[in-house]
Write a protein that holds these residues in place. Structure first.
Motif, PDB file in Angstrom:
ATOM      1  N   LEU C  86       0.826  -1.214   0.000  1.00  0.00           N
ATOM      2  CA  LEU C  86       0.000   0.000   0.000  1.00  0.00           C
ATOM      3  C   LEU C  86       0.856   1.258   0.000  1.00  0.00           C
ATOM      4  N   LEU C  87       1.938   1.221   0.771  1.00  0.00           N
ATOM      5  CA  LEU C  87       2.811   2.396   0.818  1.00  0.00           C
ATOM      6  C   LEU C  87       3.353   2.714  -0.576  1.00  0.00           C
ATOM      7  N   ILE C  89       1.967   1.931  -3.437  1.00  0.00           N
ATOM      8  CA  ILE C  89       0.857   2.407  -4.277  1.00  0.00           C
ATOM      9  C   ILE C  89       0.551   3.878  -3.969  1.00  0.00           C
ATOM     10  N   TYR C  90       0.444   4.201  -2.670  1.00  0.00           N
ATOM     11  CA  TYR C  90       0.124   5.582  -2.285  1.00  0.00           C
ATOM     12  C   TYR C  90       1.235   6.529  -2.739  1.00  0.00           C
ATOM     13  N   ARG C  91       2.474   6.092  -2.568  1.00  0.00           N
ATOM     14  CA  ARG C  91       3.580   6.971  -2.975  1.00  0.00           C
ATOM     15  C   ARG C  91       3.561   7.227  -4.467  1.00  0.00           C
ATOM     16  N   ARG C  92       3.301   6.185  -5.224  1.00  0.00           N
ATOM     17  CA  ARG C  92       3.252   6.373  -6.668  1.00  0.00           C
ATOM     18  C   ARG C  92       2.096   7.309  -7.052  1.00  0.00           C
ATOM     19  N   ALA C  93       0.967   7.118  -6.367  1.00  0.00           N
ATOM     20  CA  ALA C  93      -0.208   7.972  -6.647  1.00  0.00           C
ATOM     21  C   ALA C  93       0.095   9.446  -6.363  1.00  0.00           C
ATOM     22  N   LEU C  94       0.912   9.672  -5.350  1.00  0.00           N
ATOM     23  CA  LEU C  94       1.220  11.051  -4.938  1.00  0.00           C
ATOM     24  C   LEU C  94       2.485  11.588  -5.617  1.00  0.00           C
ATOM     25  N   GLY C  95       3.165  10.693  -6.332  1.00  0.00           N
ATOM     26  CA  GLY C  95       4.396  11.116  -7.000  1.00  0.00           C
ATOM     27  C   GLY C  95       5.536  11.416  -6.036  1.00  0.00           C
ATOM     28  N   ILE C  96       5.610  10.656  -4.948  1.00  0.00           N
ATOM     29  CA  ILE C  96       6.753  10.840  -4.031  1.00  0.00           C
ATOM     30  C   ILE C  96       7.527   9.526  -3.855  1.00  0.00           C
TER      31      ILE C  96
END
Lengths: 96, 96, 96, 96
Positions: C86-87, C89-96
């Motif tokens: 999940l981390l 996925i979320y990072r990719r979604a936020l571009g970080i």
């Protein structure tokens, strides 16, 4: 649809809710930014409270006693009286 | 004059700064009321943050992972990378 | 009889449970002293933990990363894996 | 040599201090396990303190007032007296 859930990306979705890696990126970003903003405000408030206590100390007040006053003002008058009575009894029982 | 200090009450003082029992009552009241107001705001902010995490959970996001993201966003990119490298090394060393 | 309650002092009671001002003084003293002792121990433990982190830092370890490891060791392996996925996925979604 | 630092693995080192991925794995494991053990103890102490307050409540004592007593016992007698005097003055000034 639960926006945070994994879902098939759909072309029509992309403008309003760009799903990167299958999640609702905009929704996630909004949640995170709002939490960060509120945490900033909390930190600022903690600093403001600290400043007031510094001011109080400079003005010659006892900060610990002010904290006692603030604690007492949260109670009903009857509660204050009851706690004081009990405090006296307990102190006498303990000889302090 | 330090307003919070004990001082001789003076007639001319009373209008702007009524000294009850020898202290600057108005100044004390102002300090206490400002702290109480800021503490109320802090409590409200804590409630708002909790609400956002409830919203995040309802939307299908993992709250613990969001907290990780918020932690990472406070760091410089170089720090994030360094911590990840070290985390990998430590985990391999410990076999987890 | 609830020992802490107010009660009529009785002569026969006094040896084993001296009631000063109508309360069970010995019982109260015992409660307070046990809490104080346990709070002392807690403070000592907090100091010991701090010392270990100081030792870790002196030995060249990164304390923040050690805290991450300790957090991960509290989770089941499946949970660790899920959070990492999940981390990412979320990072990719936020571009970080 | 700082054990936690990256260093060249050496054959002769391995028995006493197996360096996995270039770090002192045994030292790291020891640090983490000691912190975990102390944190367990702290949690247990917090539970013990909670139990004593539950016992105090069952025995008819007022838990908030017991906390006041514990606070007072940390102060010197002269400090207690000074705080009480100030509390009275502040309360009279505020009319509470």
């Amino acid at each position: 649809m639960l926006d945070g859930q994994f879902h098939e990306g759909q072309g029509g979705d992309t403008d309003t809710d760009p799903a990167v890696g299958g999640i609702a990126a905009d929704r996630l970003r909004s949640i995170i930014e709002r939490v960060e903003r509120l945490e900033e405000e909390r930190k600022a408030l903690a600093g403001d409270i600290k400043d007031i206590f510094t001011e109080a100390k400079s003005a010659g007040f006892d900060v610990k006693v002010i904290r006692q006053i603030i604690r007492l003002r949260k109670l009903e008058p009857a509660e204050v009286e009851e706690q004081e009575t009990l405090l006296d009894i307990y102190r006498r029982a303990l000889g302090i």
